[in-house]
Design a protein around this motif. Structure first.
Motif, PDB file in Angstrom:
ATOM      1  N   ILE A  20       4.114  -6.012 -57.053  1.00 36.62           N
ATOM      2  CA  ILE A  20       4.581  -7.241 -56.425  1.00 36.62           C
ATOM      3  C   ILE A  20       3.636  -8.364 -56.834  1.00 36.62           C
ATOM      4  CG2 ILE A  20       5.058  -8.402 -54.225  1.00 36.62           C
ATOM      5  CD1 ILE A  20       6.871  -5.987 -54.745  1.00 36.62           C
ATOM      6  N   ARG A  21       4.175  -9.483 -57.307  1.00 36.22           N
ATOM      7  CA  ARG A  21       3.357 -10.602 -57.778  1.00 36.22           C
ATOM      8  C   ARG A  21       3.602 -11.848 -56.930  1.00 36.22           C
ATOM      9  NH1 ARG A  21       0.387  -9.550 -61.740  1.00 36.22           N
ATOM     10  NH2 ARG A  21       0.186 -11.678 -62.464  1.00 36.22           N
ATOM     11  N   GLN A  22       2.544 -12.641 -56.800  1.00 41.89           N
ATOM     12  CA  GLN A  22       2.632 -13.890 -56.048  1.00 41.89           C
ATOM     13  C   GLN A  22       3.737 -14.767 -56.638  1.00 41.89           C
ATOM     14  OE1 GLN A  22      -0.822 -16.530 -56.219  1.00 41.89           O
ATOM     15  NE2 GLN A  22      -0.595 -16.886 -54.028  1.00 41.89           N
ATOM     16  N   VAL A  41       6.940 -14.305 -52.070  1.00 38.52           N
ATOM     17  CA  VAL A  41       5.630 -13.664 -51.893  1.00 38.52           C
ATOM     18  C   VAL A  41       4.561 -14.750 -51.936  1.00 38.52           C
ATOM     19  CG1 VAL A  41       3.974 -12.012 -52.853  1.00 38.52           C
ATOM     20  CG2 VAL A  41       6.440 -11.516 -52.931  1.00 38.52           C
ATOM     21  N   SER A  54       1.117 -13.963 -50.779  1.00 38.51           N
ATOM     22  CA  SER A  54      -0.202 -13.352 -50.976  1.00 38.51           C
ATOM     23  C   SER A  54      -0.555 -13.291 -52.466  1.00 38.51           C
ATOM     24  CB  SER A  54      -0.255 -11.961 -50.348  1.00 38.51           C
ATOM     25  OG  SER A  54       0.854 -11.185 -50.729  1.00 38.51           O
ATOM     26  N   ASN A  96      -2.135 -12.016 -56.133  1.00 36.46           N
ATOM     27  CA  ASN A  96      -1.953 -10.771 -56.875  1.00 36.46           C
ATOM     28  C   ASN A  96      -3.024  -9.728 -56.564  1.00 36.46           C
ATOM     29  OD1 ASN A  96       0.352 -11.758 -58.105  1.00 36.46           O
ATOM     30  ND2 ASN A  96      -0.781 -12.590 -59.836  1.00 36.46           N
ATOM     31  N   ASN A 113      -2.040  -8.122 -53.396  1.00 35.35           N
ATOM     32  CA  ASN A 113      -0.806  -7.358 -53.589  1.00 35.35           C
ATOM     33  C   ASN A 113      -1.053  -6.045 -54.327  1.00 35.35           C
ATOM     34  OD1 ASN A 113       0.458  -9.519 -52.382  1.00 35.35           O
ATOM     35  ND2 ASN A 113       1.100 -10.431 -54.318  1.00 35.35           N
ATOM     36  N   ILE A 156       2.008  -7.196 -47.595  1.00 33.16           N
ATOM     37  CA  ILE A 156       2.319  -8.343 -48.442  1.00 33.16           C
ATOM     38  C   ILE A 156       2.607  -9.534 -47.524  1.00 33.16           C
ATOM     39  CG2 ILE A 156       3.919  -9.254 -50.189  1.00 33.16           C
ATOM     40  CD1 ILE A 156       2.417  -6.818 -51.235  1.00 33.16           C
ATOM     41  N   THR A 162       3.278 -11.196 -42.427  1.00 35.03           N
ATOM     42  CA  THR A 162       2.783 -10.081 -43.225  1.00 35.03           C
ATOM     43  C   THR A 162       3.670  -8.876 -42.959  1.00 35.03           C
ATOM     44  OG1 THR A 162       0.552 -10.947 -43.047  1.00 35.03           O
ATOM     45  CG2 THR A 162       0.766  -8.646 -43.681  1.00 35.03           C
ATOM     46  N   ARG A 185       4.694  -3.056 -47.433  1.00 37.83           N
ATOM     47  CA  ARG A 185       5.475  -3.076 -48.677  1.00 37.83           C
ATOM     48  C   ARG A 185       6.707  -2.164 -48.626  1.00 37.83           C
ATOM     49  NH1 ARG A 185       2.960  -3.079 -53.433  1.00 37.83           N
ATOM     50  NH2 ARG A 185       1.078  -4.002 -52.616  1.00 37.83           N
TER      51      ARG A 185
END
Length: 107
Positions: free
Chosen positions: A3-5, A29, A31, A33, A36, A42, A76, A79
């Protein structure tokens, strides 16, 4: 799943309480990287398809669809709530998100 910002992901937000945004919906997203990659949770901001022009909302376009990132409902999530990736924010959308976060939460 990595998962990427600033990716858009489909998240199951239920159960919720009170005025929290409900159901399974796209989320941005927030948060970074590094978090993550190593942490099970997340930080996300849900999207809505209908919004008034609040200063804590950022309008985005994905294909033909217009939506708003609801930065006044950042939360938050574990995941396991993330069902799949949907895409990413554009450079201009990322700049707008950063500006609203700075103004709302930092200043």
């Amino acid at each position: 799943m990595e998962i990427r910002q600033y990716e858009l992901v489909l998240v199951n937000l239920d159960p919720t309480i009170g005025s929290e945004i409900k159901k399974t919906r796209p989320c941005a997203v927030i948060s970074p990287n590094e978090m993550n990659k190593y942490i099970q949770t997340i930080v996300i901001a849900p999207l809505t398809s209908s919004s008034k022009p609040y200063p804590t909302r950022v309008e985005i376009k994905q294909g033909r669809t217009t939506g708003w990132i609801v930065l006044d409902q950042i939360r938050t999530v574990d995941r396991v709530r993330i069902l799949r990736k949907l895409g990413s924010l554009s450079v201009s959308e990322i700049k707008a998100v950063k500006a609203v976060i700075m103004e709302t939460y930092v200043e």
